[in-house]
Design an enzyme around this catalytic site. Structure first.
Site, short mmCIF file in Angstrom:
data_model
loop_
_atom_site.label_atom_id
_atom_site.label_comp_id
_atom_site.label_asym_id
_atom_site.label_seq_id
_atom_site.Cartn_x
_atom_site.Cartn_y
_atom_site.Cartn_z
CG ASP A 116 -0.29 -73.71 -106.90
OD1 ASP A 116 -0.68 -73.97 -105.52
OD2 ASP A 116 -0.33 -72.50 -107.37
CB VAL B 105 12.11 -77.97 -115.91
CG1 VAL B 105 11.56 -79.32 -116.29
CG2 VAL B 105 12.56 -77.81 -114.52
CD GLU C 6 -4.28 -61.10 -100.80
OE1 GLU C 6 -3.74 -61.66 -101.78
OE2 GLU C 6 -4.38 -61.08 -99.72
C1 LIG Z 1 -1.31 -62.64 -105.56
C2 LIG Z 1 -1.42 -63.88 -104.93
C3 LIG Z 1 -1.86 -64.17 -103.54
C4 LIG Z 1 -2.03 -65.29 -103.05
N1 LIG Z 1 -2.32 -65.46 -101.57
C5 LIG Z 1 -2.43 -66.67 -101.06
C6 LIG Z 1 -2.95 -66.57 -99.76
O1 LIG Z 1 -3.16 -65.59 -98.79
N2 LIG Z 1 -2.75 -68.03 -99.09
C7 LIG Z 1 -2.52 -69.17 -99.84
O2 LIG Z 1 -2.43 -70.21 -99.24
N3 LIG Z 1 -2.25 -69.06 -101.09
C8 LIG Z 1 -2.27 -67.79 -101.67
N4 LIG Z 1 -1.86 -67.72 -103.01
C9 LIG Z 1 -1.59 -69.04 -103.85
C10 LIG Z 1 -0.28 -69.48 -103.63
O3 LIG Z 1 0.81 -68.64 -103.87
C11 LIG Z 1 0.32 -70.70 -104.36
O4 LIG Z 1 -0.77 -71.64 -104.14
C12 LIG Z 1 1.83 -71.27 -103.83
O5 LIG Z 1 2.72 -70.36 -104.38
C13 LIG Z 1 2.02 -72.55 -104.58
O6 LIG Z 1 3.35 -73.05 -104.26
P1 LIG Z 1 4.03 -73.95 -105.13
O7 LIG Z 1 5.37 -74.26 -104.55
O8 LIG Z 1 3.30 -75.14 -105.57
O9 LIG Z 1 4.58 -73.15 -106.24
P2 LIG Z 1 5.25 -71.50 -106.52
O10 LIG Z 1 5.26 -70.83 -104.91
O11 LIG Z 1 4.42 -70.82 -107.51
O12 LIG Z 1 6.81 -71.87 -107.04
C14 LIG Z 1 6.87 -72.41 -108.16
C15 LIG Z 1 8.25 -72.41 -108.46
O13 LIG Z 1 8.79 -73.03 -109.55
C16 LIG Z 1 9.42 -72.17 -110.63
N5 LIG Z 1 9.28 -72.73 -112.05
C17 LIG Z 1 8.13 -72.67 -112.66
N6 LIG Z 1 8.35 -73.38 -114.01
C18 LIG Z 1 9.64 -73.39 -113.82
C19 LIG Z 1 10.31 -74.25 -114.98
N7 LIG Z 1 9.88 -74.73 -116.11
N8 LIG Z 1 11.87 -74.53 -114.54
C20 LIG Z 1 12.29 -74.08 -113.47
N9 LIG Z 1 11.55 -73.42 -112.32
C21 LIG Z 1 10.30 -73.13 -112.80
C22 LIG Z 1 8.99 -70.57 -110.45
O14 LIG Z 1 9.83 -69.78 -110.95
C23 LIG Z 1 8.73 -70.80 -108.85
O15 LIG Z 1 9.94 -70.50 -108.31
C24 LIG Z 1 -1.53 -66.82 -103.75
C25 LIG Z 1 -1.23 -66.38 -105.04
C26 LIG Z 1 -1.07 -65.22 -105.68
C27 LIG Z 1 -0.53 -65.13 -107.13
#
Ligand SMILES: Cc1cc2nc3c(=O)[nH]c(=O)nc-3n(C[C@H](O)[C@H](O)[C@H](O)COP(=O)(O)OP(=O)(O)OC[C@H]3O[C@@H](n4cnc5c(N)ncnc54)[C@H](O)[C@@H]3O)c2cc1C
Length: 408
Positions: A295, A81, A169
Site C-alpha cells: 500500500d 518507525v 464486508e
Molecule cells: C477489512 C479489509 C479487507 C480487505 N480485503 C482485501 C481483499 O479481499 N483482497 C485484497 O487484495 N486486499 C484486501 N484489503 C487490502 C489489503 O489488506 C492491503 O492492501 C494490504 O494489507 C497491504 O499490505 P501491506 O503489506 O502494504 O500493509 P499491511 O498489511 O497493512 O501491513 C503494514 C504493517 O506495518 C506496520 N506498521 C505501520 N506503521 C508502522 C510504524 N510506524 N512502525 C512500525 N510498524 C508499522 C503495521 O502494524 C502492519 O503490521 C483489505 C483491507 C481491509 C482493511
C-alpha cells in the site's frame, strides 16, 4: 568488510513475505536482515472486518511474527518507525533508537483518508489495524450495555460509511453479529439499525452491474439500510450529518479510502496520495537502495492505471522485491515486476460473497468459499500446511490474547 544490512519496515503482507523470501535466498552470513514492526504479531488485514464485528476469534487474525520467519537469517525487532533519514541510511524509532541500513524495504501499509471531513478523525472508527478493529468491537458491545441503561436509540444505530469492498464486508459481518448481541443483552433486534452510506450512486462502485445487484439484494434481505448518493458531511459524537439528512448514531465506521504512509512527507520522494512512486524493480527511482511495496507504493509502469492498494499486489511484489535486493547485492540481473490480476471477492457474511475471478462473476456460497480459499492459500505460504490446517479446524495461535491487550 562489514556485512550488508537489510532492513524491512512493517510486518504486513509485503514485509512478511519479503522476509521469508530473503530468508530462503540468502546464504548464511551473506547479509543481516532486520524486520521491524510496531507489534510482535502479524495481523491478517484482509480479515479485520471480522475483528471489528467480533465474528472471528483473535487467535485467527493476529499471529506471532517470530513463528513464521527464519530466525537464523532474519532478526525481528519490535519498534515503531518515527522517521527515515534517506540520505544518512538510517531509520529512527520511537524512543530514539537508530537502525542503519544498506538496503531498505518500506512496507508500512496504509493510513485512512478522512478527506478533511469534520469530526471523522475525532469520532469515527477505522478498520486500519488489529487494535483499531478490536476497539470497534468493544465500542459496539458497550453501546448495547449502555442502551440497557438509557434506551437512547442512537446507541443501536450502527453506520458504515463507504460501500466499497471493505465497507460491505464490515456490514456483512455486522448482520451476523448484531442479532447475537441483541439476544445476549436481551434487546429486541428491531431496535437495531445497520446503515451503509455511500457517496456513489451504487454500492461496490466500479464492479459489474450483476455483482452490484446481487450484493444490494443480499444486504436488503438482511435488513441493511443502504443509502447511496449520500455524502457524510460531519461526524459528531452522537450524530452523523449527511447531505441526505441526519443519522443520530454513536458509531460511524469509516471505510471511505486509504492513502500511503505519512513517512514520505517532506522527504522529497515523489508521492501520489501519499504512496511513493516506484520503478519497474520496485525501487524509489532517486534512491536505488530503497524498495517500496504494498500500500505504500504507487506502481504504474506498464499498467493503464496505477495498481490499487490490495493484499494481492503486496503479495506479488514481495518476492520480486526480495529477489531484487539479493540480485543487487550479488550484481546479477534484476526482475521487472509484472502484476497478474487474479480477481477480487468480497464476503457478505459467512455464507455469501460476491466478486469476479478470471473474468467470471462469482456470487453466493461459491464466492464466500473462494474468499476462504484465498485466505487459506496465504496461510499456507506463510506457515505451511500446519498453519493452514490449524485455522481450518478452528485453532489459530496463542499470541492473540497478548495482541489484544497490547496498545499502539
Ligand atoms: C477489512 C479489509 C479487507 C480487505 N480485503 C482485501 C481483499 O479481499 N483482497 C485484497 O487484495 N486486499 C484486501 N484489503 C487490502 C489489503 O489488506 C492491503 O492492501 C494490504 O494489507 C497491504 O499490505 P501491506 O503489506 O502494504 O500493509 P499491511 O498489511 O497493512 O501491513 C503494514 C504493517 O506495518 C506496520 N506498521 C505501520 N506503521 C508502522 C510504524 N510506524 N512502525 C512500525 N510498524 C508499522 C503495521 O502494524 C502492519 O503490521 C483489505 C483491507 C481491509 C482493511
Amino acid at each position: 568488510m562489514s556485512k550488508t544490512r537489510i532492513v524491512i519496515l512493517g510486518a504486513g503482507y509485503g514485509g512478511m513475505i519479503t522476509s521469508k523470501r530473503l530468508g530462503k535466498l540468502l546464504k548464511a552470513g551473506e547479509a543481516d536482515v532486520t524486520l521491524i514492526n510496531k507489534h510482535d504479531y502479524h495481523y491478517l488485514t484482509t480479515e479485520l472486518h471480522k475483528t471489528a464485528a467480533g465474528t472471528e476469534p483473535d487467535s485467527k487474525i493476529a499471529l506471532p511474527i517470530t513463528q513464521f520467519i527464519d530466525q537464523e537469517k532474519v532478526t525481528f525487532k519490535k519498534g515503531t518507525v518515527s522517521s527515515i533519514d534517506y540520505s544518512g541510511n538510517k531509520v529512527l524509532l520511537e524512543g530514539g533508537e537508530k537502525v542503519n541500513y544498506d538496503y531498505l524495504v518500506v512496507s508500512l501499509g496504509f493510513h485512512v483518508s478522512t478527506f478533511g471531513i469534520p469530526g471523522i478523525k475525532e469520532h469515527a472508527f477505522e478498520v486500519r489495524s488489529f487494535r483499531s478493529s478490536k476497539t470497534i468491537y468493544h465500542h459496539i458491545q458497550r453501546q448495547f450495555a449502555l442502551y440497557k441503561e438509557d434506551e437512547d436509540p442512537s446507541r443501536l444505530t450502527f453506520v458504515v460509511a463507504g460501500a466499497g469492498f471493505t465497507g460491505v464486508e464490515v456490514v456483512g459481518e455486522l448482520v451476523v453479529k448484531l442479532p447475537e448481541l441483541a439476544e445476549e443483552y436481551n434487546i429486541p433486534f428491531d431496535k437495531v439499525r445497520i446503515v451503509n452510506v455511500e457517496a456513489a450512486p451504487t454500492i461496490l462502485p466500479g464492479s459489474a452491474d450483476a455483482a452490484v445487484d446481487y450484493a444490494s439484494r443480499i444486504l436488503d434481505k438482511r435488513g441493511v439500510e443502504v443509502k447511496t448518493s449520500t455524502k457524510v458531511l460531519e461526524c459528531k459524537e452522537d450524530n452523523i450529518i449527511t447531505d441526505n439528512g441526519d443519522l443520530p448514531s454513536r458509531t460511524l465506521i469509516w471505510t471511505c479510502g486509504v492513502q500511503g504512509h505519512h513517512l514520505f512527507e517532506g522527504t522529497g520522494i515523489e508521492t501520489v496520495q501519499g504512496r511513493a512512486v516506484v520503478d519497474e524493480y520496485l525501487r524509489i527511482p532517486t534512491l536505488k537502495n530503497v524498495f517500496c511495496i504494498g500500500d505504500n507504493s504507487y506502481f504504474k509502469t506498464g499498467e493503464k492505471t496505477p495498481l490499487p492498494p490490495t493484499a494481492q499486489v503486496a503479495l506479488q511484489q514481495a518476492p520480486v522485491c526480495g529477489d531484487n535486493i539479493v540480485g543487487t547485492i550479488r550484481g546479477t540481473e534484476l526482475r521487472k515486476f509484472e502484476y497478474h490480476h487474479k480477481g477480487s471477492v468480497a464476503s457478505l457474511s459467512e455464507h455469501y460473497g460476491v466478486g469476479e475471478v478470471g473474468g467470471a462473476l462469482l456470487k453466493g456460497k461459491i464466492a464466500a468459499a473462494m474468499k476462504k480459499v484465498i485466505g487459506y492459500r496465504y496461510l499456507f505460504f506463510l506457515g505451511g500446511p500446519s498453519l493452514m490446517l490449524k485455522h481450518f479446524f478452528g485453532g489459530g495461535t496463542s499470541l492473540a490474547k497478548v495482541a489484544a491487550k497490547q496498545q499502539g
